[in-house]
Enzyme design. Structure first.
Site, PDB file in Angstrom:
ATOM      1  N   GLU A   1       5.971  40.076  31.978  1.00 57.05           N
ATOM      2  CA  GLU A   1       6.928  39.180  31.321  1.00 57.05           C
ATOM      3  C   GLU A   1       7.915  38.707  32.399  1.00 57.05           C
ATOM      4  OE1 GLU A   1       8.267  40.640  27.264  1.00 57.05           O
ATOM      5  OE2 GLU A   1       7.362  42.468  28.104  1.00 57.05           O
TER       6      GLU A   1
ATOM      7  N   ARG B   1       2.029  55.749  32.571  1.00 62.25           N
ATOM      8  CA  ARG B   1       2.853  54.963  33.478  1.00 62.25           C
ATOM      9  C   ARG B   1       3.385  55.848  34.594  1.00 62.25           C
ATOM     10  NH1 ARG B   1       7.644  52.703  30.014  1.00 62.25           N
ATOM     11  NH2 ARG B   1       8.115  51.721  32.021  1.00 62.25           N
TER      12      ARG B   1
ATOM     13  N   LYS C   1      13.512  48.272  32.645  1.00 62.00           N
ATOM     14  CA  LYS C   1      13.936  46.938  33.056  1.00 62.00           C
ATOM     15  C   LYS C   1      15.349  46.650  32.549  1.00 62.00           C
ATOM     16  CE  LYS C   1      10.757  43.813  33.219  1.00 62.00           C
ATOM     17  NZ  LYS C   1       9.755  42.778  32.872  1.00 62.00           N
TER      18      LYS C   1
END
Length: 559
Positions: A39, A265, A275
């Site tokens: 994104e 992850r 983020k």
């Protein structure tokens, strides 16, 4: 556990590559088609590097291809700066998407058509509930949700309202389009998820064409299908979203049927990869931007001098697992040192200089000495360094009243200067505050090159720079957070006040000032350093990439 052993323990079987291999062997696909779908609302970080290496790596290894696709469905948070940075960072890491650059916004018209398909099939409806009402009625992990009072609208009414949403007739948040699945499902993601929301904001690529934008869940899987992705690889938090991913694929006339697979992850000690937190660090000016060398962003790592080879090596070593775990940041530093030790040229630098006057060296005279550029690589050649009556050594390499096992310079002690001579301290000069500001020494001319003809030995070899040294600023970096497991909810309280130390007046051998390369170099006995973008002619600035050993772990343990 030693870092070397930990490296071996972390490396294991890659279950995703096993899946791809089995699919090709069974002729389900001739080759894999993967994608990296960021994104564009921030910079990539080290966690993304794991996904990049996995998706692009699988494509390379199995003769397939990997797409770079921007999931640009939220124009309120997306900027061209992030798009440009993401492209730059993927290339820096060593990968290229070739002709396969895509955007979710490329598919807005198709996605909208498929949303209408669900409405006409009675599988989607327009909901007028407020955001808070939807949240309350969604239920909890232990209690089922409640049907919306607008859930049984007619197909005609839903189509009319949805088309008016697209036309921009309603304000933000007034209505949403939801899938009609099961409000009592044990998986909350299947409780009538939002497909479209009203957002009257211009899009970087489509301008003001759209007043509604698809949710990530709705756009993601369908974009995969449009691009004929075979293996949609994502991180473990999307595991509960997989049933929804599959529901869309099964209920829409998509051109292909991708499968989603999840992996753990990357989590690192002393590091936050949220983020939201990284954005706040920048906004609140705790750091000097997204490329601050203390940031775990790829831009920050690059500015710090981390070679992409080290990052790829690190990702390969930690492996691909199904369960979340946290990796010690020392393992990453180990990979950096390993690559730089083999590649980085050696230079001399004194970070906290102490002046030394060699009294028996002729005044006005200097000489050139040979210094190797890399001790393990003769092909790297050698350079000349200038020695004279005045030189500089590190302050910590001298003690006036040394303890028993201090083997460096002290009154009456003899040491070796690297590439040069044996010297002996004869006198200590102090200022009015009692601080040592200069040493008076003598040298043995017969020891040129660092060996004594009479065979006597010294217990220390020290680095130094000559009077022709260049003055520079050097920035020393340590972990941004003091806690090994910092709390993302209260990150500001755990910021390390010593994450950056700026040293001015450092003395570097002239070769460092003459070389404008951005590659990291080893400052002998100090660590690995690279030139910072803040450097200017006559005012070089260097960042420490990593020390020669993990000193921070010892300091934090004592603290």
């Amino acid at each position: 556990m030693a870092v070397e052993n930990a490296v071996q323990a972390e490396a294991g079987q890659d279950f995703i590559r096993d899946i791809v291999d089995a699919d090709i062997a069974a002729k389900r696909h001739p080759f894999p088609v993967t994608r990296f779908p960021p994104e564009p609302n921030g910079y990539l970080h080290i966690g993304h590097a794991k996904s990049i290496c996995l998706n692009f790596g699988i494509a390379q290894e199995f003769g397939g291809r990997c797409h770079l696709r921007f999931d640009d469905t939220n124009p309120a948070k997306e900027e061209q700066e992030y798009i440009d940075a993401i492209k730059r960072d993927v290339r820096w890491l060593g990968f290229d998407w070739g002709e396969h650059l895509y955007h979710a916004s490329d598919y807005f018209e198709q996605l909208y058509g498929w949303a209408e398909h669900l409405v006409r099939a009675g599988k989607a409806y327009v909901d007028d509930q407020t955001h808070e009402e939807m949240r309350v009625n969604r239920g909890t992990l232990t209690e089922p949700g409640k049907n919306s009072p607008f859930r049984e609208r007619t197909i005609e009414e839903n189509l009319d309202l949805f088309r008016r949403m697209r036309a921009g007739e309603f304000p933000n948040g007034k209505r949403v389009l939801r899938a009609k699945i099961d409000m009592a499902s044990g998986n909350i993601n299947l409780r009538d998820p939002v497909l479209y929301r009203i957002l009257n904001a211009p899009h970087p690529r489509t301008g003001t064409t759209w007043h509604i934008y698809p949710s990530y869940d709705f756009a993601h899987g369908q974009s995969d299908a449009i691009e004929h992705i075979t293996h949609s690889i994502c991180t473990l938090e999307f595991e509960d979203h997989r049933p929804l991913y599959d529901w869309f694929i099964e209920n829409l006339p998509v051109p292909s049927r991708p499968r989603q697979y999840e992996f753990a992850r990357l989590n690192l000690t002393h590091t936050i990869l949220s983020k939201r937190v990284l954005t706040e660090l920048v906004r609140q000016k705790h750091v000097d931007g997204w490329d601050d060398p203390r940031m775990p962003t790829l831009a920050g790592l690059q500015r710090r001098g981390v070679p992409p080879d080290a990052l790829r090596t690190f990702v390969k070593r930690i492996g691909v697992a199904k369960a979340n775990s946290t990796v010690d940041v020392a393992m990453f530093d180990f990979a950096i040192r390993e690559v730089l030790n083999a590649a980085a040229l050696r230079r001399l630098a004194v970070l906290r200089p102490l002046k030394v006057v060699i009294e028996n060296y002729p005044e006005g005279q200097t000489e050139e000495l040979d210094a190797v550029n890399h001790p393990d690589n003769p092909g790297a050649g050698a350079r000349k360094i200038r020695f004279g009556r005045e030189i500089f050594i590190e302050q910590e390499d001298f003690m006036e009243n040394p303890p028993k096992k201090f083997f460096r310079l002290s009154p009456g002690a003899e040491v070796r200067l690297r590439y040069a001579y044996f010297i002996t301290c004869r006198e200590v000069i102090k200022n009015t505050a009692g601080e040592v500001v200069e040493l008076r020494c003598t040298y043995d001319p017969a020891t040129r090159g660092g060996n004594a003809p009479d065979g006597r030995k010294v217990k220390a070899t020290m680095h130094w720079v000559g009077a022709d040294a260049v003055t520079a600023e050097v920035r020393l970096y340590n972990p941004l957070f003091t806690s090994p497991e910092p709390d993302a909810g209260n990150f500001a309280a755990e910021l390390n006040p010593n994450s950056r130390e700026v040293l001015t007046g450092c003395k570097l051998e002239p070769a460092l000032a003459a070389d404008n390369a951005v590659d990291a170099m080893q400052f002998e006995r100090q660590g690995y350093f690279c030139r910072d973008k803040d450097s200017a002619p006559g005012k070089p600035v260097f960042n420490r990439t990593v020390g020669l050993r993990d000193t921070w772990a010892k300091v934090s343990a004592v603290g």
